[in-house]
Design a protein around this motif. Sequence first.
Motif, PDB file in Angstrom:
ATOM      1  N   ALA A  85     -45.784 -51.098 -14.446  1.00 53.01           N
ATOM      2  CA  ALA A  85     -46.859 -50.157 -14.122  1.00 53.01           C
ATOM      3  C   ALA A  85     -47.155 -49.298 -15.335  1.00 53.01           C
ATOM      4  O   ALA A  85     -46.349 -49.186 -16.251  1.00 53.01           O
ATOM      5  CB  ALA A  85     -46.430 -49.261 -12.959  1.00 53.01           C
ATOM      6  N   GLU A  86     -48.322 -48.696 -15.300  1.00 55.21           N
ATOM      7  CA  GLU A  86     -48.570 -47.527 -16.137  1.00 55.21           C
ATOM      8  C   GLU A  86     -48.076 -46.358 -15.305  1.00 55.21           C
ATOM      9  O   GLU A  86     -48.533 -46.148 -14.176  1.00 55.21           O
ATOM     10  CB  GLU A  86     -50.061 -47.400 -16.447  1.00 55.21           C
ATOM     11  CG  GLU A  86     -50.587 -48.454 -17.385  1.00 55.21           C
ATOM     12  CD  GLU A  86     -50.047 -48.315 -18.810  1.00 55.21           C
ATOM     13  OE1 GLU A  86     -49.647 -47.195 -19.194  1.00 55.21           O
ATOM     14  OE2 GLU A  86     -50.006 -49.323 -19.529  1.00 55.21           O
ATOM     15  N   ILE A  93     -55.030 -39.686 -16.917  1.00 60.01           N
ATOM     16  CA  ILE A  93     -56.228 -38.845 -17.014  1.00 60.01           C
ATOM     17  C   ILE A  93     -57.014 -39.218 -18.267  1.00 60.01           C
ATOM     18  O   ILE A  93     -58.232 -39.341 -18.240  1.00 60.01           O
ATOM     19  CB  ILE A  93     -55.809 -37.355 -17.014  1.00 60.01           C
ATOM     20  CG1 ILE A  93     -55.146 -37.031 -15.665  1.00 60.01           C
ATOM     21  CG2 ILE A  93     -57.017 -36.446 -17.265  1.00 60.01           C
ATOM     22  CD1 ILE A  93     -54.297 -35.792 -15.666  1.00 60.01           C
ATOM     23  N   ARG A  94     -56.294 -39.502 -19.346  1.00 62.44           N
ATOM     24  CA  ARG A  94     -56.958 -39.869 -20.604  1.00 62.44           C
ATOM     25  C   ARG A  94     -57.476 -41.308 -20.572  1.00 62.44           C
ATOM     26  O   ARG A  94     -58.474 -41.624 -21.196  1.00 62.44           O
ATOM     27  CB  ARG A  94     -55.970 -39.714 -21.771  1.00 62.44           C
ATOM     28  CG  ARG A  94     -55.950 -38.310 -22.345  1.00 62.44           C
ATOM     29  CD  ARG A  94     -55.044 -38.238 -23.550  1.00 62.44           C
ATOM     30  NE  ARG A  94     -53.655 -38.136 -23.128  1.00 62.44           N
ATOM     31  CZ  ARG A  94     -52.643 -38.835 -23.632  1.00 62.44           C
ATOM     32  NH1 ARG A  94     -52.848 -39.703 -24.566  1.00 62.44           N
ATOM     33  NH2 ARG A  94     -51.419 -38.674 -23.205  1.00 62.44           N
ATOM     34  N   ASP A  95     -56.783 -42.200 -19.846  1.00 64.41           N
ATOM     35  CA  ASP A  95     -57.085 -43.634 -19.922  1.00 64.41           C
ATOM     36  C   ASP A  95     -57.004 -44.283 -18.529  1.00 64.41           C
ATOM     37  O   ASP A  95     -56.147 -45.115 -18.273  1.00 64.41           O
ATOM     38  CB  ASP A  95     -56.072 -44.290 -20.886  1.00 64.41           C
ATOM     39  CG  ASP A  95     -56.336 -45.771 -21.059  1.00 64.41           C
ATOM     40  OD1 ASP A  95     -57.432 -46.249 -20.674  1.00 64.41           O
ATOM     41  OD2 ASP A  95     -55.437 -46.463 -21.566  1.00 64.41           O
ATOM     42  N   PRO A  96     -57.902 -43.883 -17.606  1.00 63.31           N
ATOM     43  CA  PRO A  96     -57.774 -44.355 -16.226  1.00 63.31           C
ATOM     44  C   PRO A  96     -57.987 -45.857 -16.057  1.00 63.31           C
ATOM     45  O   PRO A  96     -57.444 -46.463 -15.142  1.00 63.31           O
ATOM     46  CB  PRO A  96     -58.853 -43.561 -15.475  1.00 63.31           C
ATOM     47  CG  PRO A  96     -59.804 -43.098 -16.524  1.00 63.31           C
ATOM     48  CD  PRO A  96     -59.022 -42.937 -17.777  1.00 63.31           C
ATOM     49  N   PHE A  97     -58.768 -46.484 -16.939  1.00 66.03           N
ATOM     50  CA  PHE A  97     -59.054 -47.911 -16.761  1.00 66.03           C
ATOM     51  C   PHE A  97     -57.790 -48.753 -16.933  1.00 66.03           C
ATOM     52  O   PHE A  97     -57.564 -49.712 -16.197  1.00 66.03           O
ATOM     53  CB  PHE A  97     -60.144 -48.379 -17.725  1.00 66.03           C
ATOM     54  CG  PHE A  97     -61.492 -47.856 -17.351  1.00 66.03           C
ATOM     55  CD1 PHE A  97     -62.185 -48.393 -16.272  1.00 66.03           C
ATOM     56  CD2 PHE A  97     -62.062 -46.811 -18.044  1.00 66.03           C
ATOM     57  CE1 PHE A  97     -63.432 -47.897 -15.895  1.00 66.03           C
ATOM     58  CE2 PHE A  97     -63.303 -46.306 -17.682  1.00 66.03           C
ATOM     59  CZ  PHE A  97     -63.991 -46.839 -16.608  1.00 66.03           C
ATOM     60  N   THR A  98     -56.969 -48.393 -17.914  1.00 64.09           N
ATOM     61  CA  THR A  98     -55.723 -49.139 -18.117  1.00 64.09           C
ATOM     62  C   THR A  98     -54.821 -48.998 -16.888  1.00 64.09           C
ATOM     63  O   THR A  98     -54.159 -49.948 -16.464  1.00 64.09           O
ATOM     64  CB  THR A  98     -55.007 -48.634 -19.389  1.00 64.09           C
ATOM     65  OG1 THR A  98     -55.881 -48.851 -20.484  1.00 64.09           O
ATOM     66  CG2 THR A  98     -53.706 -49.367 -19.628  1.00 64.09           C
ATOM     67  N   PHE A  99     -54.838 -47.815 -16.284  1.00 63.92           N
ATOM     68  CA  PHE A  99     -54.028 -47.613 -15.077  1.00 63.92           C
ATOM     69  C   PHE A  99     -54.521 -48.485 -13.937  1.00 63.92           C
ATOM     70  O   PHE A  99     -53.728 -49.129 -13.253  1.00 63.92           O
ATOM     71  CB  PHE A  99     -54.058 -46.128 -14.661  1.00 63.92           C
ATOM     72  CG  PHE A  99     -52.953 -45.338 -15.279  1.00 63.92           C
ATOM     73  CD1 PHE A  99     -52.926 -45.125 -16.648  1.00 63.92           C
ATOM     74  CD2 PHE A  99     -51.919 -44.847 -14.525  1.00 63.92           C
ATOM     75  CE1 PHE A  99     -51.898 -44.429 -17.250  1.00 63.92           C
ATOM     76  CE2 PHE A  99     -50.878 -44.148 -15.107  1.00 63.92           C
ATOM     77  CZ  PHE A  99     -50.867 -43.937 -16.472  1.00 63.92           C
ATOM     78  N   ALA A 100     -55.830 -48.470 -13.710  1.00 58.87           N
ATOM     79  CA  ALA A 100     -56.372 -49.259 -12.604  1.00 58.87           C
ATOM     80  C   ALA A 100     -56.131 -50.751 -12.846  1.00 58.87           C
ATOM     81  O   ALA A 100     -55.770 -51.495 -11.928  1.00 58.87           O
ATOM     82  CB  ALA A 100     -57.861 -48.980 -12.443  1.00 58.87           C
ATOM     83  N   ARG A 101     -56.296 -51.166 -14.101  1.00 60.79           N
ATOM     84  CA  ARG A 101     -56.102 -52.590 -14.426  1.00 60.79           C
ATOM     85  C   ARG A 101     -54.671 -53.009 -14.093  1.00 60.79           C
ATOM     86  O   ARG A 101     -54.444 -53.976 -13.352  1.00 60.79           O
ATOM     87  CB  ARG A 101     -56.412 -52.821 -15.908  1.00 60.79           C
ATOM     88  CG  ARG A 101     -56.180 -54.235 -16.375  1.00 60.79           C
ATOM     89  CD  ARG A 101     -56.430 -54.360 -17.885  1.00 60.79           C
ATOM     90  NE  ARG A 101     -56.189 -55.709 -18.353  1.00 60.79           N
ATOM     91  CZ  ARG A 101     -54.986 -56.187 -18.675  1.00 60.79           C
ATOM     92  NH1 ARG A 101     -53.923 -55.419 -18.563  1.00 60.79           N
ATOM     93  NH2 ARG A 101     -54.853 -57.437 -19.079  1.00 60.79           N
ATOM     94  N   THR A 102     -53.694 -52.294 -14.647  1.00 56.01           N
ATOM     95  CA  THR A 102     -52.301 -52.716 -14.470  1.00 56.01           C
ATOM     96  C   THR A 102     -51.820 -52.466 -13.038  1.00 56.01           C
ATOM     97  O   THR A 102     -51.280 -53.361 -12.386  1.00 56.01           O
ATOM     98  CB  THR A 102     -51.387 -51.960 -15.459  1.00 56.01           C
ATOM     99  OG1 THR A 102     -51.745 -52.344 -16.778  1.00 56.01           O
ATOM    100  CG2 THR A 102     -49.916 -52.273 -15.206  1.00 56.01           C
TER     101      THR A 102
END
Length: 144
Positions: A85-86, A93-102
Amino acid sequence: MKRNILITGGAGFIGSHVVRLFVGKYPDCRIVNLDRLTYAGNLANLRDVENRPNYTFVKGDICDYDAMRSLFAEYDIDGVIHLAAESHVDRSIRDPFTFARTNVMGTLTLLQAAREHWNGAWEGRRFHHISTDEVYGALPFDGT
Ligand SMILES: NC(=O)c1ccc[n+]([C@@H]2O[C@H](COP(=O)([O-])OP(=O)(O)OC[C@H]3O[C@@H](n4cnc5c(N)ncnc54)[C@H](O)[C@@H]3O)[C@@H](O)[C@H]2O)c1
Protein backbone atom coordinates in the motif's frame (compact mmCIF):
# COMPACT_ATOMS: atom_id res chain seq x y z
CA MET A 1 5.08 -27.48 -0.10
CA LYS A 2 1.85 -27.65 1.92
CA ARG A 3 0.71 -24.16 0.94
CA ASN A 4 1.88 -21.32 -1.28
CA ILE A 5 1.30 -18.01 0.45
CA LEU A 6 1.66 -14.66 -1.27
CA ILE A 7 2.59 -11.76 1.00
CA THR A 8 2.43 -8.37 -0.73
CA GLY A 9 4.38 -5.41 0.60
CA GLY A 10 6.70 -7.78 2.43
CA ALA A 11 9.63 -5.34 2.26
CA GLY A 12 7.68 -2.72 4.20
CA PHE A 13 7.44 -1.94 7.87
CA ILE A 14 4.76 -4.45 8.91
CA GLY A 15 5.15 -6.81 5.95
CA SER A 16 8.80 -7.63 6.68
CA HIS A 17 7.84 -8.84 10.17
CA VAL A 18 4.98 -10.90 8.75
CA VAL A 19 7.30 -12.46 6.15
CA ARG A 20 9.93 -13.32 8.78
CA LEU A 21 7.29 -14.82 11.07
CA PHE A 22 5.77 -17.00 8.33
CA VAL A 23 9.08 -18.13 6.81
CA GLY A 24 10.30 -19.26 10.23
CA LYS A 25 7.06 -20.66 11.59
CA TYR A 26 5.89 -22.53 8.48
CA PRO A 27 8.93 -24.17 6.84
CA ASP A 28 6.62 -26.48 4.85
CA CYS A 29 4.90 -23.49 3.19
CA ARG A 30 6.36 -21.44 0.35
CA ILE A 31 6.28 -17.73 1.17
CA VAL A 32 6.32 -15.49 -1.90
CA ASN A 33 7.06 -11.87 -1.06
CA LEU A 34 5.84 -9.54 -3.83
CA ASP A 35 6.97 -5.94 -3.48
CA ARG A 36 7.53 -3.07 -5.88
CA LEU A 37 10.28 -1.66 -3.64
CA THR A 38 9.04 1.91 -3.55
CA TYR A 39 10.75 4.39 -1.22
CA ALA A 40 8.99 2.50 1.62
CA GLY A 41 10.34 -0.97 0.79
CA ASN A 42 13.73 -2.18 1.95
CA LEU A 43 14.99 -5.72 1.44
CA ALA A 44 17.65 -5.15 4.09
CA ASN A 45 14.76 -5.77 6.50
CA LEU A 46 14.83 -9.42 5.39
CA ARG A 47 18.55 -10.27 5.10
CA ASP A 48 18.21 -12.96 7.76
CA VAL A 49 15.61 -14.96 5.80
CA GLU A 50 16.55 -14.26 2.16
CA ASN A 51 18.32 -17.62 1.68
CA ARG A 52 15.71 -19.82 3.32
CA PRO A 53 14.48 -22.58 0.99
CA ASN A 54 10.80 -21.70 1.53
CA TYR A 55 11.25 -17.98 0.71
CA THR A 56 11.01 -16.29 -2.69
CA PHE A 57 11.17 -12.57 -3.43
CA VAL A 58 9.51 -11.19 -6.56
CA LYS A 59 9.83 -7.54 -7.53
CA GLY A 60 6.53 -6.44 -9.03
CA ASP A 61 3.60 -4.07 -8.99
CA ILE A 62 0.22 -5.19 -7.61
CA CYS A 63 -1.43 -2.99 -10.28
CA ASP A 64 0.06 -5.09 -13.10
CA TYR A 65 -2.82 -7.45 -13.85
CA ASP A 66 -0.97 -9.71 -16.28
CA ALA A 67 1.99 -10.05 -13.91
CA MET A 68 -0.32 -10.87 -10.98
CA ARG A 69 -2.16 -13.52 -13.01
CA SER A 70 1.18 -15.07 -13.99
CA LEU A 71 2.37 -14.98 -10.37
CA PHE A 72 -0.72 -16.81 -9.09
CA ALA A 73 -0.30 -19.44 -11.80
CA GLU A 74 3.48 -19.86 -11.46
CA TYR A 75 3.38 -20.42 -7.69
CA ASP A 76 -0.15 -21.85 -7.49
CA ILE A 77 -0.95 -19.34 -4.76
CA ASP A 78 -3.62 -20.53 -2.31
CA GLY A 79 -3.40 -17.82 0.34
CA VAL A 80 -2.80 -14.07 0.27
CA ILE A 81 -1.77 -11.63 2.97
CA HIS A 82 -2.06 -8.27 1.26
CA LEU A 83 -0.09 -5.43 2.88
CA ALA A 84 1.27 -3.56 -0.15
CA ALA A 85 0.00 0.00 0.00
CA GLU A 86 0.81 3.64 -0.02
CA SER A 87 0.59 4.10 3.71
CA HIS A 88 1.83 7.57 4.66
CA VAL A 89 -1.13 9.89 5.13
CA ASP A 90 0.83 13.10 4.50
CA ARG A 91 1.85 11.81 1.06
CA SER A 92 -1.78 11.04 0.19
CA ILE A 93 -2.55 14.75 0.32
CA ARG A 94 0.35 15.68 -1.96
CA ASP A 95 -0.07 12.72 -4.36
CA PRO A 96 -3.60 11.26 -4.17
CA PHE A 97 -3.49 9.55 -7.58
CA THR A 98 -0.67 7.22 -6.56
CA PHE A 99 -2.66 6.31 -3.45
CA ALA A 100 -5.83 5.54 -5.38
CA ARG A 101 -3.87 3.57 -7.98
CA THR A 102 -2.06 1.33 -5.50
CA ASN A 103 -4.58 1.04 -2.69
CA VAL A 104 -7.76 0.76 -4.78
CA MET A 105 -6.78 -0.52 -8.21
CA GLY A 106 -3.91 -2.64 -6.89
CA THR A 107 -6.17 -4.33 -4.34
CA LEU A 108 -8.84 -4.90 -6.98
CA THR A 109 -6.23 -6.34 -9.34
CA LEU A 110 -5.07 -8.84 -6.71
CA LEU A 111 -8.65 -9.80 -5.82
CA GLN A 112 -9.46 -10.42 -9.46
CA ALA A 113 -6.27 -12.45 -10.03
CA ALA A 114 -7.11 -14.57 -6.95
CA ARG A 115 -10.73 -15.05 -8.00
CA GLU A 116 -9.70 -16.17 -11.47
CA HIS A 117 -7.00 -18.51 -10.23
CA TRP A 118 -9.20 -20.11 -7.55
CA ASN A 119 -12.13 -20.22 -9.95
CA GLY A 120 -14.85 -21.26 -7.51
CA ALA A 121 -12.69 -23.69 -5.49
CA TRP A 122 -12.78 -21.54 -2.36
CA GLU A 123 -12.22 -24.30 0.23
CA GLY A 124 -8.95 -23.61 2.06
CA ARG A 125 -8.28 -20.41 0.11
CA ARG A 126 -7.89 -17.17 2.06
CA PHE A 127 -7.38 -13.51 1.11
CA HIS A 128 -6.46 -11.27 4.04
CA HIS A 129 -6.33 -7.54 3.37
CA ILE A 130 -4.37 -5.64 6.01
CA SER A 131 -5.38 -2.01 5.82
CA THR A 132 -6.34 0.83 8.08
CA ASP A 133 -9.21 2.60 9.82
CA GLU A 134 -9.76 4.88 6.81
CA VAL A 135 -10.82 1.67 5.02
CA TYR A 136 -12.40 -0.45 7.74
CA GLY A 137 -13.68 2.26 10.11
CA ALA A 138 -12.95 2.54 13.82
CA LEU A 139 -13.43 -0.41 16.15
CA PRO A 140 -15.98 0.16 18.91
CA PHE A 141 -14.28 0.87 22.22
CA ASP A 142 -15.25 -1.93 24.62
CA GLY A 143 -13.41 -0.50 27.62
CA THR A 144 -10.64 -3.14 27.77
N1 LIG B 1 2.48 1.10 10.02
C1 LIG B 1 1.41 1.32 10.76
O1 LIG B 1 1.47 1.82 11.90
C2 LIG B 1 0.04 0.93 10.25
C3 LIG B 1 -1.07 1.15 11.07
C4 LIG B 1 -2.34 0.78 10.61
C5 LIG B 1 -2.48 0.22 9.36
N2 LIG B 1 -1.38 0.02 8.56
C6 LIG B 1 -1.59 -0.55 7.24
O2 LIG B 1 -0.84 -1.76 7.08
C7 LIG B 1 -0.41 -1.87 5.72
C8 LIG B 1 1.11 -1.99 5.67
O3 LIG B 1 1.66 -0.85 6.33
P1 LIG B 1 3.24 -0.61 6.44
O4 LIG B 1 3.44 0.36 7.55
O5 LIG B 1 3.97 -1.90 6.48
O6 LIG B 1 3.51 0.14 5.05
P2 LIG B 1 4.90 0.54 4.37
O7 LIG B 1 4.66 1.83 3.65
O8 LIG B 1 6.04 0.45 5.35
O9 LIG B 1 5.14 -0.64 3.31
C9 LIG B 1 4.37 -0.77 2.15
C10 LIG B 1 5.09 -1.72 1.21
O10 LIG B 1 4.30 -1.85 0.03
C11 LIG B 1 5.16 -1.76 -1.11
N3 LIG B 1 4.37 -1.26 -2.24
C12 LIG B 1 3.87 0.00 -2.40
N4 LIG B 1 3.23 0.09 -3.57
C13 LIG B 1 3.31 -1.15 -4.16
C14 LIG B 1 2.82 -1.68 -5.39
N5 LIG B 1 2.12 -0.92 -6.26
N6 LIG B 1 3.07 -2.98 -5.67
C15 LIG B 1 3.79 -3.75 -4.80
N7 LIG B 1 4.29 -3.29 -3.63
C16 LIG B 1 4.04 -2.00 -3.32
C17 LIG B 1 6.28 -0.83 -0.68
O11 LIG B 1 7.45 -1.00 -1.47
C18 LIG B 1 6.48 -1.22 0.78
O12 LIG B 1 7.43 -2.26 0.91
C19 LIG B 1 -0.94 -0.62 4.99
O13 LIG B 1 -2.18 -0.92 4.39
C20 LIG B 1 -1.13 0.38 6.13
O14 LIG B 1 -2.11 1.35 5.81
C21 LIG B 1 -0.13 0.37 8.98
